[in-house]
Design a protein around this motif. Structure first.
Motif, short mmCIF file in Angstrom:
data_model
loop_
_atom_site.label_atom_id
_atom_site.label_comp_id
_atom_site.label_asym_id
_atom_site.label_seq_id
_atom_site.Cartn_x
_atom_site.Cartn_y
_atom_site.Cartn_z
N LEU A 66 -2.42 5.48 8.02
CA LEU A 66 -1.02 5.33 8.38
C LEU A 66 -0.73 5.91 9.75
O LEU A 66 0.00 5.33 10.56
CB LEU A 66 -0.13 6.00 7.32
N ALA A 67 -1.33 7.08 10.03
CA ALA A 67 -1.10 7.74 11.31
C ALA A 67 -1.68 6.94 12.47
O ALA A 67 -1.18 7.01 13.60
CB ALA A 67 -1.71 9.15 11.29
N ALA A 68 -2.74 6.18 12.21
CA ALA A 68 -3.38 5.39 13.27
C ALA A 68 -2.68 4.06 13.50
O ALA A 68 -2.54 3.60 14.63
CB ALA A 68 -4.85 5.15 12.93
N VAL A 69 -2.22 3.43 12.40
CA VAL A 69 -1.69 2.07 12.50
C VAL A 69 -0.21 2.04 12.84
O VAL A 69 0.24 1.20 13.63
CB VAL A 69 -1.96 1.29 11.19
N THR A 70 0.55 2.95 12.27
CA THR A 70 2.00 2.92 12.48
C THR A 70 2.39 2.96 13.96
O THR A 70 3.24 2.16 14.40
CB THR A 70 2.68 4.08 11.73
N PRO A 71 1.80 3.85 14.77
CA PRO A 71 2.18 3.89 16.20
C PRO A 71 1.83 2.61 16.96
O PRO A 71 2.44 2.33 18.00
CB PRO A 71 1.37 5.08 16.75
#
Length: 426
Positions: A19-24
């Protein structure tokens, strides 16, 4: 489109790192807005029903096949475009094929978003793929859900079955492509470059061929784009470079004339920061002198002039020659001549075909040859097939040609036979 004139995105994953990698990534574009996150398929369905969702991004690497289950639930209850992300291979490829059969719209390799060497280029590419998934997704979702035995004639008339076959073919190619190097399914063929003044071979272009144990012969035009998209082009490209250099050195050690072998480099290979070190290592490993290796680039190297120019300058420092392939097919050809350290231009075969009867083509070819001469660049005309084309090229002052008129791409043993014949003539 969802809120704020953007497409609403839901991300399904049990991994905080995912989530931390894809959301941004979605924050870097102007077309998408992440409106929710879910840990499994049922939770994703709830989000879809309560929010204006245009795209669902699913982490295929979740344990216990939760990703596949999520796809199945969405396709069964509320089919909308689904983008799969996976970092596992080849296991991930198997699950991806299963997900596509269920109805996922598209997929992407997670690691391509994480590699710094791809920077914003891969992010932009991913977002473009997501946009295409949204635009085409609903149609594809319902096409994949058509019961073939019920409306088969209607489906065939609308081309739906053909689209499914093509999509399945694409997935089969990628899955088997991952095993092709280990199973030694690739081979190289070589097409001579001929000096039409001396009628002798002065160089060779190496071209990859693939005969899959499962799929049979697969055309480069089919598998190279898939290798590019999946990132496999790096591994395949390294094999081509090493095998080309090894074979050239073997010919030289056998007493055959020393000449260059040209290898095509893809756009993705130029994005690899390890390209210089890899090529240098291959030259040392094979013992080939760098002046006998030629690298061919194309005008698709438009991800950044400075990046390409810096990379080429490094390679030129090794003593490697650089040729621009398919010259004249892109709008930025002339600007590249001043920005890139080029040694040679290869005139695209589209300008050579019918050269005798097409005055415009002849004028363009003559202009390129004159310009190259003024810039101290060599010129090779590609795709020469007839005596008439060769005659016009001679009249234009073109000295080097390549094409079926002299030889199609042939295997290494046939090149040896041809070169031995030339030695005998001498």
């Amino acid at each position: 489109m969802g809120l704020w004139n953007r497409y609403g995105v839901i991300i399904v994953s049990q991994s905080y790192e995912f989530l931390a990698a894809v959301t941004p990534v979605f924050a870097k574009g102007t077309s998408f807005e992440v409106i929710g996150a879910a840990h499994h398929g049922n939770e994703a369905l709830s989000c879809i029903l309560t929010d204006k969702t245009d795209l669902v991004v699913i982490d295929l690497d979740m344990p216990d096949s939760e990703g596949l289950i999520a796809v199945q639930l969405i396709m069964s209850h509320y089919p909308i475009p689904v983008m799969m992300l996976s970092s596992q291979t080849p296991e991930g490829a198997v699950q991806t094929i299963q997900a596509m059969r269920i109805g996922a719209t598209d997929y992407f390799h997670t690691q391509l978003l994480a590699q710094e060497s791809y920077a914003g280029v891969m992010t932009a590419y991913f977002l473009e793929r997501c946009k295409m998934a949204v635009h085409n997704g609903i149609q594809r979702v319902y096409e994949s859900a058509i019961p073939v035995d019920v409306n088969k004639e209607a489906a065939i008339s609308e081309g739906l079955l053909d689209k499914q076959d093509k999509f399945q073919r694409r997935m089969d190619i990628e899955f088997n492509l991952r095993k092709a190097i280990d199973q030694q399914e690739f081979r190289l063929v070589y097409q001579p470059v001929v000096d039409i003044v001396t009628k002798r071979i002065v160089g060779l272009e190496s071209l990859i061929r693939w005969h899959s144990a499962v799929l049979g012969h697969v055309s480069p035009s089919d598998f190279i784009p898939i290798a590019e998209e999946s990132g496999l082009i790096h591994q395949i490209g390294e094999w081509v470079l090493r095998e080309s250099c090894r074979q050239n050195m073997a010919w030289q050690e056998a007493g055959l004339p020393k000449m260059f072998v040209a290898v095509n480099l893809s756009r993705r290979q130029f994005m690899d920061r390890g390209l210089y070190a890899m090529i240098k290592s291959i030259l040392v490993e094979t013992g080939l002198q760098p002046q006998y290796l030629e690298l061919e680039i194309t005008e698709s190297m438009s991800m950044g002039v400075k990046l390409v120019a810096d990379t080429l300058s490094q390679l030129k420092m090794l003593g490697i020659r650089v040729a621009m392939d398919d010259f004249g097919t892109g709008y930025s050809s002339l600007s590249y001549l001043k920005d890139f350290p080029i040694d040679k231009l290869k005139i695209d075969q589209s300008f050579i075909k019918g050269l005798k009867i097409k005055q415009v083509n002849a004028a363009i070819v003559n202009m390129v040859i004159t310009m190259a001469r003024n810039l101290n660049l060599l010129v090779v005309a590609e795709g020469v097939e007839t005596e008439e084309e060769l005659q016009v090229l001679q009249e234009c002052g073109c000295r080097f040609v390549q094409g079926y008129y002299f030889s199609p791409p042939v295997q290494a043993k046939q090149i040896e036979d041809i070169l031995h014949q030339e030695i005998c003539v001498i």
